[in-house]
Structure formats: C-alpha cells, structure tokens
Design a protein around this motif. Structure first.
Motif, PDB file in Angstrom:
ATOM      1  N   GLU A  20       0.822  -1.207   0.000  1.00  0.00           N
ATOM      2  CA  GLU A  20       0.000   0.000   0.000  1.00  0.00           C
ATOM      3  C   GLU A  20       0.859   1.261   0.000  1.00  0.00           C
ATOM      4  O   GLU A  20       0.592   2.211  -0.741  1.00  0.00           O
ATOM      5  CB  GLU A  20      -0.929   0.009   1.211  1.00  0.00           C
ATOM      6  N   ALA A  21       1.901   1.277   0.822  1.00  0.00           N
ATOM      7  CA  ALA A  21       2.769   2.447   0.891  1.00  0.00           C
ATOM      8  C   ALA A  21       3.483   2.685  -0.437  1.00  0.00           C
ATOM      9  O   ALA A  21       3.629   3.834  -0.886  1.00  0.00           O
ATOM     10  CB  ALA A  21       3.787   2.276   2.010  1.00  0.00           C
ATOM     11  N   ILE A  22       3.929   1.608  -1.076  1.00  0.00           N
ATOM     12  CA  ILE A  22       4.628   1.731  -2.354  1.00  0.00           C
ATOM     13  C   ILE A  22       3.681   2.275  -3.422  1.00  0.00           C
ATOM     14  O   ILE A  22       4.017   3.192  -4.175  1.00  0.00           O
ATOM     15  CB  ILE A  22       5.196   0.372  -2.791  1.00  0.00           C
ATOM     16  N   VAL A  23       2.482   1.698  -3.488  1.00  0.00           N
ATOM     17  CA  VAL A  23       1.507   2.126  -4.497  1.00  0.00           C
ATOM     18  C   VAL A  23       1.089   3.578  -4.273  1.00  0.00           C
ATOM     19  O   VAL A  23       1.028   4.381  -5.211  1.00  0.00           O
ATOM     20  CB  VAL A  23       0.289   1.192  -4.493  1.00  0.00           C
ATOM     21  N   ASP A  24       0.818   3.931  -3.028  1.00  0.00           N
ATOM     22  CA  ASP A  24       0.420   5.315  -2.722  1.00  0.00           C
ATOM     23  C   ASP A  24       1.532   6.303  -3.067  1.00  0.00           C
ATOM     24  O   ASP A  24       1.268   7.404  -3.558  1.00  0.00           O
ATOM     25  CB  ASP A  24       0.053   5.449  -1.246  1.00  0.00           C
ATOM     26  N   THR A  25       2.776   5.915  -2.831  1.00  0.00           N
ATOM     27  CA  THR A  25       3.902   6.785  -3.166  1.00  0.00           C
ATOM     28  C   THR A  25       4.034   6.924  -4.678  1.00  0.00           C
ATOM     29  O   THR A  25       4.303   8.015  -5.192  1.00  0.00           O
ATOM     30  CB  THR A  25       5.202   6.235  -2.561  1.00  0.00           C
ATOM     31  N   GLY A  26       3.846   5.811  -5.389  1.00  0.00           N
ATOM     32  CA  GLY A  26       3.883   5.872  -6.848  1.00  0.00           C
ATOM     33  C   GLY A  26       2.822   6.806  -7.400  1.00  0.00           C
ATOM     34  O   GLY A  26       3.081   7.593  -8.322  1.00  0.00           O
ATOM     35  N   ILE A  27       1.627   6.742  -6.839  1.00  0.00           N
ATOM     36  CA  ILE A  27       0.535   7.628  -7.270  1.00  0.00           C
ATOM     37  C   ILE A  27       0.895   9.084  -7.001  1.00  0.00           C
ATOM     38  O   ILE A  27       0.693   9.962  -7.848  1.00  0.00           O
ATOM     39  CB  ILE A  27      -0.776   7.249  -6.559  1.00  0.00           C
ATOM     40  N   ALA A  28       1.442   9.343  -5.825  1.00  0.00           N
ATOM     41  CA  ALA A  28       1.806  10.718  -5.466  1.00  0.00           C
ATOM     42  C   ALA A  28       2.867  11.281  -6.410  1.00  0.00           C
ATOM     43  O   ALA A  28       2.778  12.436  -6.851  1.00  0.00           O
ATOM     44  CB  ALA A  28       2.290  10.766  -4.023  1.00  0.00           C
ATOM     45  N   VAL A  29       3.868  10.463  -6.736  1.00  0.00           N
ATOM     46  CA  VAL A  29       4.919  10.915  -7.650  1.00  0.00           C
ATOM     47  C   VAL A  29       4.343  11.167  -9.048  1.00  0.00           C
ATOM     48  O   VAL A  29       4.635  12.179  -9.697  1.00  0.00           O
ATOM     49  CB  VAL A  29       6.067   9.889  -7.710  1.00  0.00           C
TER      50      VAL A  29
END
Length: 233
Positions: A20-29
C-alpha cells in the motif's frame, strides 16, 4: 574497522515497507511529476528503502503501474449505493461516469496505464456498476453490450479522440501559416481547426463541455433505443 553496509539488508524503513505504501507513493509521484518520474529507484528514495525490496511487494514496473491504476479506479464513487430509480437511469449512469472523469482528471497519468492494461479488478467493478444500471433500467443484454461499445473509454471518464486541435487559446503562428495553405482545398477543416480549440483536464478537446455533450447525446440515444425495444416486446 567500520563494517560496510549491506545493500541487501533491510533498512528501518524497509522493514515497515508495504504494498500500500509503495503504491500510494507511486501515485503521489505520478500526480506531481508524471508517469515518467515513477521508477523503483525513485520510489525507493521516497520511502528510504532499497529499491530491490520493492519488487517483493509489487513485482516489476508493470505490476506497480497496474496496482497504481487499480487503486485510482477504486476511488470512483466508493460509496455508490447501487442502482436506484429505473426511471432515472440515464441520470444515474451520467453521474457515475462523471465521477469516473473526476478521478481521471485528478490522476491524468492513469489514462495511459488503463489503455495499456487489461480490464481487471476495480475496472471490472466499475463496468459491473454500469451494467447493473443498464439492466435495472430494462436494457436487455444485447443493448447493454452495445452501450459499453458505444460509450467506449467514456465509461471510465475520458475520451480517445483520433483528432487533435490546438489547446490553450488557438493556433500557433506556424499552424496559422499551414492552415492558410489549406484554405482553398480544405476550407471547413481550416475553419474548425482555427476556431474550435479546447484545453481540458485530460488534453485538448477533452474539456468538460465536450465530454458532457457527447455523453448526453449517447445516453439520449440509448434511452430511445431502449424504449423502441420495449415497444416491440
């Protein structure tokens, strides 16, 4: 002698790493800088983690992008209560599709990913909702099938337009010169190209007015076809 750091040894942040943290960070970037900025190395830096450790959670880059778009599409009307009044089915369908558009405009990079990935997970859930509205309104399976083809990418809130026109206030000086050279042989094309320019959240000629106009025409046509089919039975 100081011990050399082991690149494969999890850092304190890596130990708490999650899909979840990886995916959310990818979305933010991607939201801030576009899809080209998303890489395992970049996300590793954002999360203070070894980039190789990300692969254990999301697979390869393609898996990461798929997970990102799944998460984004799941944000379309998360509290949707299900089909309502069959008499208002076109309004319901319109509302759900415009909710999808709101999500796409907030995450414009998702359009490219959706076009490259098969419909799975949350995309299929969204399609199931549209079909539930159509079938609940009395559209038979054949008409519901036609409706999805007719709506095309619009059911997910964006339009795939084979033609582009200048965005952001009209033609450039170079384009004006080109259009003038077409004036005698393509007068109507020139007229449209110089007059009809839109700059929408998802690109030129994909503004709210154009999207809403096309959607209303399609839904009006589907309702007329539904009524005609009902009259024949």
């Amino acid at each position: 002698m100081a011990r050399r750091p082991d690149p494969d040894r999890p850092t304190r942040s890596t130990a708490r790493l999650s899909r979840e943290a990886i995916v959310d960070t990818g979305i933010a970037v991607a939201d801030r800088e576009g899809l080209d900025a998303v890489s395992m190395r970049r996300l590793g830096a954002e999360l203070d983690a070894n980039p190789m450790s990300l692969y254990h959670h999301v697979g390869d880059k393609d898996g990461l992008l798929g997970a990102m778009v799944e998460t984004v599409v799941a944000r379309i009307a998360p509290d949707w209560p299900g089909p309502g009044d069959p008499e208002r089915w076109t309004q319901e369908l319109r509302s759900l599709i415009l909710a999808a558009r709101g999500v796409m405009v907030a995450h414009p990079w998702a359009v490219d990913v959706i076009q490259q990935h098969p419909a799975t997970g949350s995309v299929l859930v969204h399609i199931e909702r549209l079909l539930a509205i159509l079938r609940g309104a009395g559209c038979d399976v054949d008409l519901a099938h036609h409706a999805l083809h007719l709506l095309g990418s619009r059911m997910l809130g964006f339009s795939q337009d084979p033609f582009t026109v200048p965005a952001g206030g009209g033609a450039s000086p170079e384009q004006v010169v080109l259009y003038r050279s077409w004036a005698e042989t393509l007068p109507h094309v020139v007229e449209l190209a110089t007059a009809a320019a839109h700059d929408g959240g998802l690109g030129g000629c994909d503004d709210e007015e154009e999207f809403g106009f096309a959607l209303d025409v399609l839904l009006d046509g589907l309702e007329r076809r539904r009524l005609a089919d009902a009259a024949r039975t």
